[in-house]
Design a protein around this motif. Structure first.
Motif, PDB file in Angstrom:
ATOM      1  N   GLY A   1       0.826  -1.202   0.000  1.00  0.00           N
ATOM      2  CA  GLY A   1       0.000   0.000   0.000  1.00  0.00           C
ATOM      3  C   GLY A   1       0.850   1.236   0.000  1.00  0.00           C
TER       4      GLY A   1
ATOM      5  N   SER B   1       1.878   4.912   1.759  1.00  0.00           N
ATOM      6  CA  SER B   1       1.982   5.502   3.074  1.00  0.00           C
ATOM      7  C   SER B   1       0.665   6.172   3.487  1.00  0.00           C
ATOM      8  CB  SER B   1       3.122   6.520   2.983  1.00  0.00           C
ATOM      9  OG  SER B   1       3.073   7.415   4.030  1.00  0.00           O
TER      10      SER B   1
ATOM     11  N   PRO C   1       4.140   5.814  12.044  1.00  0.00           N
ATOM     12  CA  PRO C   1       3.205   5.626  10.926  1.00  0.00           C
ATOM     13  C   PRO C   1       2.621   4.221  10.879  1.00  0.00           C
ATOM     14  CG  PRO C   1       5.467   5.950  10.132  1.00  0.00           C
ATOM     15  CD  PRO C   1       5.459   6.262  11.588  1.00  0.00           C
TER      16      PRO C   1
ATOM     17  N   PRO D   1       1.129   0.205   5.904  1.00  0.00           N
ATOM     18  CA  PRO D   1       0.105   0.118   4.850  1.00  0.00           C
ATOM     19  C   PRO D   1       0.145  -1.190   4.069  1.00  0.00           C
ATOM     20  CG  PRO D   1       1.955   1.423   4.074  1.00  0.00           C
ATOM     21  CD  PRO D   1       2.340   0.915   5.438  1.00  0.00           C
ATOM     22  N   HIS D   2       0.653  -2.241   4.657  1.00  0.00           N
ATOM     23  CA  HIS D   2       0.714  -3.529   3.956  1.00  0.00           C
ATOM     24  C   HIS D   2       0.567  -4.646   4.969  1.00  0.00           C
ATOM     25  CE1 HIS D   2       4.763  -3.709   5.544  1.00  0.00           C
ATOM     26  NE2 HIS D   2       5.075  -2.585   4.936  1.00  0.00           N
TER      27      HIS D   2
ATOM     28  N   TYR E   1       4.670  -8.865   8.319  1.00  0.00           N
ATOM     29  CA  TYR E   1       5.789  -9.763   7.983  1.00  0.00           C
ATOM     30  C   TYR E   1       6.378 -10.286   9.280  1.00  0.00           C
ATOM     31  CZ  TYR E   1       5.723  -8.009   3.157  1.00  0.00           C
ATOM     32  OH  TYR E   1       5.364  -7.698   1.877  1.00  0.00           O
TER      33      TYR E   1
ATOM     34  N   CYS F   1      11.247  -7.038   8.110  1.00  0.00           N
ATOM     35  CA  CYS F   1      10.970  -5.631   7.797  1.00  0.00           C
ATOM     36  C   CYS F   1      12.212  -4.926   7.250  1.00  0.00           C
ATOM     37  CB  CYS F   1      10.492  -4.892   9.034  1.00  0.00           C
ATOM     38  SG  CYS F   1       9.252  -5.770  10.004  1.00  0.00           S
TER      39      CYS F   1
ATOM     40  N   CYS G   1      13.380  -4.545   3.544  1.00  0.00           N
ATOM     41  CA  CYS G   1      12.862  -3.480   2.681  1.00  0.00           C
ATOM     42  C   CYS G   1      13.085  -2.093   3.265  1.00  0.00           C
ATOM     43  CB  CYS G   1      11.371  -3.675   2.442  1.00  0.00           C
ATOM     44  SG  CYS G   1      10.963  -5.141   1.496  1.00  0.00           S
ATOM     45  N   HIS G   2      13.188  -1.982   4.583  1.00  0.00           N
ATOM     46  CA  HIS G   2      13.216  -0.648   5.195  1.00  0.00           C
ATOM     47  C   HIS G   2      14.569  -0.233   5.761  1.00  0.00           C
ATOM     48  CE1 HIS G   2       8.956   0.407   4.852  1.00  0.00           C
ATOM     49  NE2 HIS G   2       8.652  -0.842   5.137  1.00  0.00           N
TER      50      HIS G   2
ATOM     51  N   THR H   1      10.293   3.865   2.474  1.00  0.00           N
ATOM     52  CA  THR H   1      10.846   4.869   3.362  1.00  0.00           C
ATOM     53  C   THR H   1      11.821   4.146   4.280  1.00  0.00           C
ATOM     54  OG1 THR H   1       8.629   5.816   3.372  1.00  0.00           O
ATOM     55  CG2 THR H   1      10.194   6.725   4.950  1.00  0.00           C
TER      56      THR H   1
ATOM     57  N   CYS I   1       9.479  -4.032  15.444  1.00  0.00           N
ATOM     58  CA  CYS I   1       8.770  -2.933  14.780  1.00  0.00           C
ATOM     59  C   CYS I   1       7.289  -2.861  15.148  1.00  0.00           C
ATOM     60  CB  CYS I   1       8.876  -3.075  13.276  1.00  0.00           C
ATOM     61  SG  CYS I   1      10.488  -3.578  12.673  1.00  0.00           S
TER      62      CYS I   1
HETATM   63  C1  HEC Z   1       8.555  -6.419   0.602  1.00  0.00           C
HETATM   64  C2  HEC Z   1       9.036  -5.168   1.125  1.00  0.00           C
HETATM   65  C3  HEC Z   1       8.520  -4.723   2.486  1.00  0.00           C
HETATM   66  C4  HEC Z   1       8.631  -5.395   3.688  1.00  0.00           C
HETATM   67  C5  HEC Z   1       9.235  -6.770   3.958  1.00  0.00           C
HETATM   68  C6  HEC Z   1       8.079  -4.509   4.685  1.00  0.00           C
HETATM   69  N1  HEC Z   1       7.644  -3.346   4.097  1.00  0.00           N
HETATM   70 FE1  HEC Z   1       6.881  -1.729   5.044  1.00  0.00          FE
HETATM   71  N2  HEC Z   1       6.567  -0.785   3.271  1.00  0.00           N
HETATM   72  C7  HEC Z   1       6.883  -1.293   2.026  1.00  0.00           C
HETATM   73  C8  HEC Z   1       6.414  -0.378   1.002  1.00  0.00           C
HETATM   74  C9  HEC Z   1       6.579  -0.564  -0.511  1.00  0.00           C
HETATM   75  C10 HEC Z   1       5.788   0.711   1.677  1.00  0.00           C
HETATM   76  C11 HEC Z   1       5.112   1.947   1.036  1.00  0.00           C
HETATM   77  C12 HEC Z   1       6.131   3.010   0.716  1.00  0.00           C
HETATM   78  C13 HEC Z   1       6.607   3.698   1.963  1.00  0.00           C
HETATM   79  O1  HEC Z   1       5.945   4.613   2.440  1.00  0.00           O
HETATM   80  O2  HEC Z   1       7.645   3.276   2.504  1.00  0.00           O
HETATM   81  C14 HEC Z   1       5.920   0.431   3.099  1.00  0.00           C
HETATM   82  C15 HEC Z   1       5.496   1.277   4.094  1.00  0.00           C
HETATM   83  C16 HEC Z   1       5.689   1.064   5.458  1.00  0.00           C
HETATM   84  C17 HEC Z   1       5.407   2.023   6.496  1.00  0.00           C
HETATM   85  C18 HEC Z   1       4.832   3.425   6.312  1.00  0.00           C
HETATM   86  C19 HEC Z   1       5.934   4.441   6.196  1.00  0.00           C
HETATM   87  C20 HEC Z   1       5.376   5.839   6.175  1.00  0.00           C
HETATM   88  O3  HEC Z   1       6.195   6.771   6.232  1.00  0.00           O
HETATM   89  O4  HEC Z   1       4.169   6.021   6.137  1.00  0.00           O
HETATM   90  C21 HEC Z   1       5.726   1.447   7.697  1.00  0.00           C
HETATM   91  C22 HEC Z   1       5.597   2.031   9.082  1.00  0.00           C
HETATM   92  C23 HEC Z   1       6.217   0.119   7.397  1.00  0.00           C
HETATM   93  N3  HEC Z   1       6.187  -0.096   6.026  1.00  0.00           N
HETATM   94  C24 HEC Z   1       6.631  -0.786   8.352  1.00  0.00           C
HETATM   95  C25 HEC Z   1       6.987  -2.095   8.069  1.00  0.00           C
HETATM   96  C26 HEC Z   1       7.158  -3.113   9.092  1.00  0.00           C
HETATM   97  C27 HEC Z   1       6.976  -2.887  10.577  1.00  0.00           C
HETATM   98  C28 HEC Z   1       7.520  -4.261   8.440  1.00  0.00           C
HETATM   99  C29 HEC Z   1       7.746  -5.626   9.032  1.00  0.00           C
HETATM  100  C30 HEC Z   1       6.628  -6.161   9.824  1.00  0.00           C
HETATM  101  C31 HEC Z   1       7.591  -3.957   7.012  1.00  0.00           C
HETATM  102  N4  HEC Z   1       7.229  -2.640   6.845  1.00  0.00           N
HETATM  103  C32 HEC Z   1       7.999  -4.841   6.033  1.00  0.00           C
HETATM  104  C33 HEC Z   1       7.564  -2.477   1.801  1.00  0.00           C
HETATM  105  C34 HEC Z   1       7.876  -3.437   2.749  1.00  0.00           C
END
Ligand code: HEC
Ligand code: HEC
Length: 139
Positions: free
Chosen positions: A56, A58, A68, A71-72, A75, A84, A87-88, A99, A120
């Motif tokens: 998703g 942000s 924040p 939006p997905h 994991y 996490c 990707c982050h 981000t 996280c």
């Molecule tokens: C496969 C890649 C991937 C993984 C693994 C992943 N994310 Fe994300 N995440 C994304 C993407 C793409 C977005 C949307 C773009 C953005 O705002 O970073 C996102 C967005 C976010 C945001 C919103 C950031 C904002 O500024 O609004 C948060 C918080 C977040 N992820 C936390 C997590 C956490 C906690 C985990 C583990 C449980 C996780 N992510 C695992 C790809 C991933």
């Protein structure tokens, strides 16, 4: 000897129970439980499961310094592995188009995740896309 008596009593007890016929005309018992008001003899439909978007955008923050919402989908995070970060992390964020974790989550070297920021989902919760069906919220 005591042991033998115990075994004999147990066998006797079991055989006494096995002859009992199940009660066919049992009255429904009204017990208030976490399942709500439904009678114990009824099968209630299951609650709606939360659905998360695979990927998703942000989401807007509701207050300053809010962690924040995620939006997905969720994991896995375990002591051995934090998915996490794949990707982050600051090193991978650009390539994965995400981000990066902010500087506040990192040690002074700007790369190593701080221990207190490892789990996280202690602060960041995934936002279900069908949220209104699960809980009514007017916040
Ligand atoms: C496969 C890649 C991937 C993984 C693994 C992943 N994310 Fe994300 N995440 C994304 C993407 C793409 C977005 C949307 C773009 C953005 O705002 O970073 C996102 C967005 C976010 C945001 C919103 C950031 C904002 O500024 O609004 C948060 C918080 C977040 N992820 C936390 C997590 C956490 C906690 C985990 C583990 C449980 C996780 N992510 C695992 C790809 C991933
Ligand atoms: C102790 C609570 C806490 C933990 C644990 C935590 N965060 Fe955060 N996170 C926050 C807060 C608060 C903010 C917003 C303020 C800030 O940027 O520092 C934030 C911001 C973010 C942002 C947005 C950064 C930006 O520039 O917009 C991302 C992405 C993020 N966190 C990812 C993660 C990931 C991934 C993990 C796990 C490795 C994690 N966080 C662990 C509290 C936490």
């Amino acid at each position: 000897m005591k042991k033998l008596i115990c075994v004999a009593m147990l066998a006797l007890g079991l055989s006494a129970c096995s002859g009992q016929a199940p009660l066919s005309d049992a009255q429904p018992v009204n017990v208030k439980s976490l399942a709500g008001d439904s009678k114990i003899s009824e099968v209630r439909p299951a609650d709606i499961m939360p659905e998360y978007p695979n990927r998703g955008k942000s989401l807007e923050r509701t207050f300053a310094d809010q962690p924040p919402l995620v939006p997905h989908k969720d994991y896995a995070i375990s002591i051995k592995k934090n998915t996490c970060i794949n990707c982050h992390s600051p090193a991978k964020a650009k390539r994965m188009r995400t981000t990066s974790v902010p500087a506040s989550h990192l040690e002074a070297d700007g790369q190593t995740l701080k221990g207190e920021n490892y789990f996280c989902t202690q602060c960041h919760v995934p936002q279900a896309s069908n949220k209104q069906a699960i809980v009514d919220n007017s916040f």
